[in-house]
Design a protein around this motif. Sequence first.
Motif, PDB file in Angstrom:
ATOM      1  N   VAL A 261       0.888  -1.273  -0.029  1.00  0.00           N
ATOM      2  CA  VAL A 261       0.030  -0.085   0.005  1.00  0.00           C
ATOM      3  C   VAL A 261       0.916   1.407  -0.015  1.00  0.00           C
ATOM      4  O   VAL A 261       0.688   2.214  -0.582  1.00  0.00           O
ATOM      5  CB  VAL A 261      -0.841   0.031   1.310  1.00  0.00           C
ATOM      6  N   GLU A 265       0.879   3.891  -3.166  1.00  0.00           N
ATOM      7  CA  GLU A 265       0.279   5.187  -3.019  1.00  0.00           C
ATOM      8  C   GLU A 265       1.351   6.285  -3.176  1.00  0.00           C
ATOM      9  O   GLU A 265       1.103   7.434  -3.343  1.00  0.00           O
ATOM     10  CB  GLU A 265      -0.075   5.591  -1.430  1.00  0.00           C
ATOM     11  N   HIS A 368      -1.913   7.775   4.961  1.00  0.00           N
ATOM     12  CA  HIS A 368      -2.870   7.114   3.997  1.00  0.00           C
ATOM     13  C   HIS A 368      -4.205   6.646   4.759  1.00  0.00           C
ATOM     14  O   HIS A 368      -4.839   5.770   4.122  1.00  0.00           O
ATOM     15  CB  HIS A 368      -2.366   5.792   3.520  1.00  0.00           C
ATOM     16  N   LYS A 370      -6.706   8.315   4.967  1.00  0.00           N
ATOM     17  CA  LYS A 370      -8.129   8.781   4.619  1.00  0.00           C
ATOM     18  C   LYS A 370      -8.168   8.300   2.927  1.00  0.00           C
ATOM     19  O   LYS A 370      -9.383   8.246   2.422  1.00  0.00           O
ATOM     20  CB  LYS A 370      -8.184  10.141   4.449  1.00  0.00           C
ATOM     21  N   ASP A 371      -7.096   7.992   2.331  1.00  0.00           N
ATOM     22  CA  ASP A 371      -7.128   7.577   1.033  1.00  0.00           C
ATOM     23  C   ASP A 371      -6.963   6.300   0.593  1.00  0.00           C
ATOM     24  O   ASP A 371      -6.952   5.793  -0.466  1.00  0.00           O
ATOM     25  CB  ASP A 371      -6.162   8.456   0.065  1.00  0.00           C
ATOM     26  N   THR A 372      -7.102   5.445   1.655  1.00  0.00           N
ATOM     27  CA  THR A 372      -6.809   4.096   1.527  1.00  0.00           C
ATOM     28  C   THR A 372      -8.264   3.298   2.177  1.00  0.00           C
ATOM     29  O   THR A 372      -8.950   3.846   2.975  1.00  0.00           O
ATOM     30  CB  THR A 372      -5.883   3.372   2.492  1.00  0.00           C
ATOM     31  N   SER A 373      -8.410   2.017   1.473  1.00  0.00           N
ATOM     32  CA  SER A 373      -9.755   1.408   1.610  1.00  0.00           C
ATOM     33  C   SER A 373     -10.108   1.110   3.201  1.00  0.00           C
ATOM     34  O   SER A 373      -8.889   0.620   3.855  1.00  0.00           O
ATOM     35  CB  SER A 373      -9.870   0.232   0.681  1.00  0.00           C
ATOM     36  N   GLN A 374     -11.111   1.434   3.812  1.00  0.00           N
ATOM     37  CA  GLN A 374     -11.273   0.966   5.160  1.00  0.00           C
ATOM     38  C   GLN A 374     -11.150  -0.409   5.443  1.00  0.00           C
ATOM     39  O   GLN A 374     -10.708  -0.867   6.306  1.00  0.00           O
ATOM     40  CB  GLN A 374     -12.420   1.618   5.726  1.00  0.00           C
ATOM     41  N   PHE A 375     -11.427  -1.083   4.333  1.00  0.00           N
ATOM     42  CA  PHE A 375     -11.434  -2.791   4.351  1.00  0.00           C
ATOM     43  C   PHE A 375      -9.871  -2.893   4.707  1.00  0.00           C
ATOM     44  O   PHE A 375      -9.441  -3.960   5.495  1.00  0.00           O
ATOM     45  CB  PHE A 375     -11.881  -3.239   3.185  1.00  0.00           C
ATOM     46  N   ILE A 376      -8.889  -2.442   3.665  1.00  0.00           N
ATOM     47  CA  ILE A 376      -7.482  -2.716   3.937  1.00  0.00           C
ATOM     48  C   ILE A 376      -6.866  -2.294   5.222  1.00  0.00           C
ATOM     49  O   ILE A 376      -6.299  -2.980   5.916  1.00  0.00           O
ATOM     50  CB  ILE A 376      -6.709  -2.059   2.766  1.00  0.00           C
TER      51      ILE A 376
END
Length: 515
Positions: A261, A265, A368, A370-376
């Motif tokens: 990730v 990013e 990251h 705010k710009d990364t999937s909450q699932f990840i």
Amino acid sequence: MGDVYEIGSNKAVSVATTPPISAPPSQFHSPSLSRSPLLALDDHIQPANKTPRISTPRFVTPLGSPIRRALQLTRLDPHDAWLPITESRNGNAYYAAFHTLCSGIGIQALVLSVAFTILGWTWGIITLTLAFLWQLYTLYLLVQLHESTETGMRYSRYMQLCSATFGEKLAKWLALFPITYLSGGTCVALIIIGGQTCKMFFDVICGGTCTAQPPTIVEWFLIFTSAAVLLSQLPNLNSIAGVSLIGAITAFGYCTLIWVVSVIEGRTEGVSYNPVRGSTEVTRIFDVFNTLGIVSFPFRGHNLILEIQATMPCDEKHPSSVLMWKGVKIAYTLVAMCLFPLSIGGYWAYGQRIPENGGMLTALFVFHGKDTSQFILGLTSLFVIINALSSFQIYGMPTFDDMESVYVKKKKKALPWWFRAILRAMFGYGCFFVAVAIPFLLSLAGLVGGIALPVTLAYPCFMWLKVKKPKAFTPIWCLNWVLGLLGMALSGVLVAAGIYVIIDTGVEVSFFEPR
């Protein structure tokens, strides 16, 4: 801890008639014990003073075949049959790989990128590579020292090998505190990391929409500890092989997720790769040495290698070292696949901006979040929690073994299940108390790495020299002396540097105030 017994006289021996101490059924497949009941006099088989009738006993171990031919006996320890490390000896190379990977990689790897902020690209990569190869070599030495075909002995615990090599008194001075910290201290650190990550996981899952009052950080510590104590009721080291497998998978998973990730990013805004320099020459020197302690901090599973190998069967034709080394090679291939991308990729993505507390995990959420999937983010946090729970079991096992040995040696029988549950709960909640009392323990990574470093990098070299006795001034003799002395010198310097950095920069001390 179990005792190591030496070889008896070259003469045949007679055994005094005493009541037998029977091993539990699980030991019938253990090379350390026989299928016949162990005969004991004051816990040992005692050689007679006079030459008795020559006979070959049936309870010599398979590994002791050369001794049988020489009409010698290894004095056996009946207590091993009831202790959690040696209770079961039906392990294999896969079990060894699971345990080694679970103990060899974990939350300590997340701070490696912090070392690059001081050392820079070139020296950071060189230092990490040399440290990895050095600890892999000393790990190989320990695997080879676990058993001896000449004497028939198996050293099933790190402290046993130290005592047999250096003498009991010197071994306690040299190794007792580092080994104790590497077991109990690591469990305390796991509670701190696990509790803090539980809070992060809760925040990710709720996303600010939960109306319920979230638990406090102390309550998260308690929740994590209760789960760890419940899992610790598995009786012996072989019984947690599945737990170690899950821990190994999750460790590999979150290390991979974090660096992938971070790289995808891209580099953060304003990233810089210029090494951080102190204001004075002395400060810069001590910063470098303290950083070396941070690099050595992740390589701390050596105190468990002999214990893991003790769970494996062996005989004269199939020594346990073959299977153990096969498992180690599998495990450390995966460890390298985690440590190097994590540290190098993390430094590329964040440069000097990597947080000192939490390392890559904190950086992922800070930069990251705010710009990364909450699932990840949630999956990464969950993997960290599961790995911390799994690691707690294997790092706590030497302490469980030590506590239970007191009862076993006194009563000469296995510990009742309810007493075992009480002891392990006391250990777990004792670690919880320390985690709440000293929540800044993780800030002392450099200092702690220096204190525990000889267990990993120095003592195995000296023990190999003492046991194997290679010819003086041969390449292998010189290599082990150089590495052993360098490891001891480096340990002293790292401890001094860690203390200096703590005094110079300060540590946010907050007794009984975890955050």
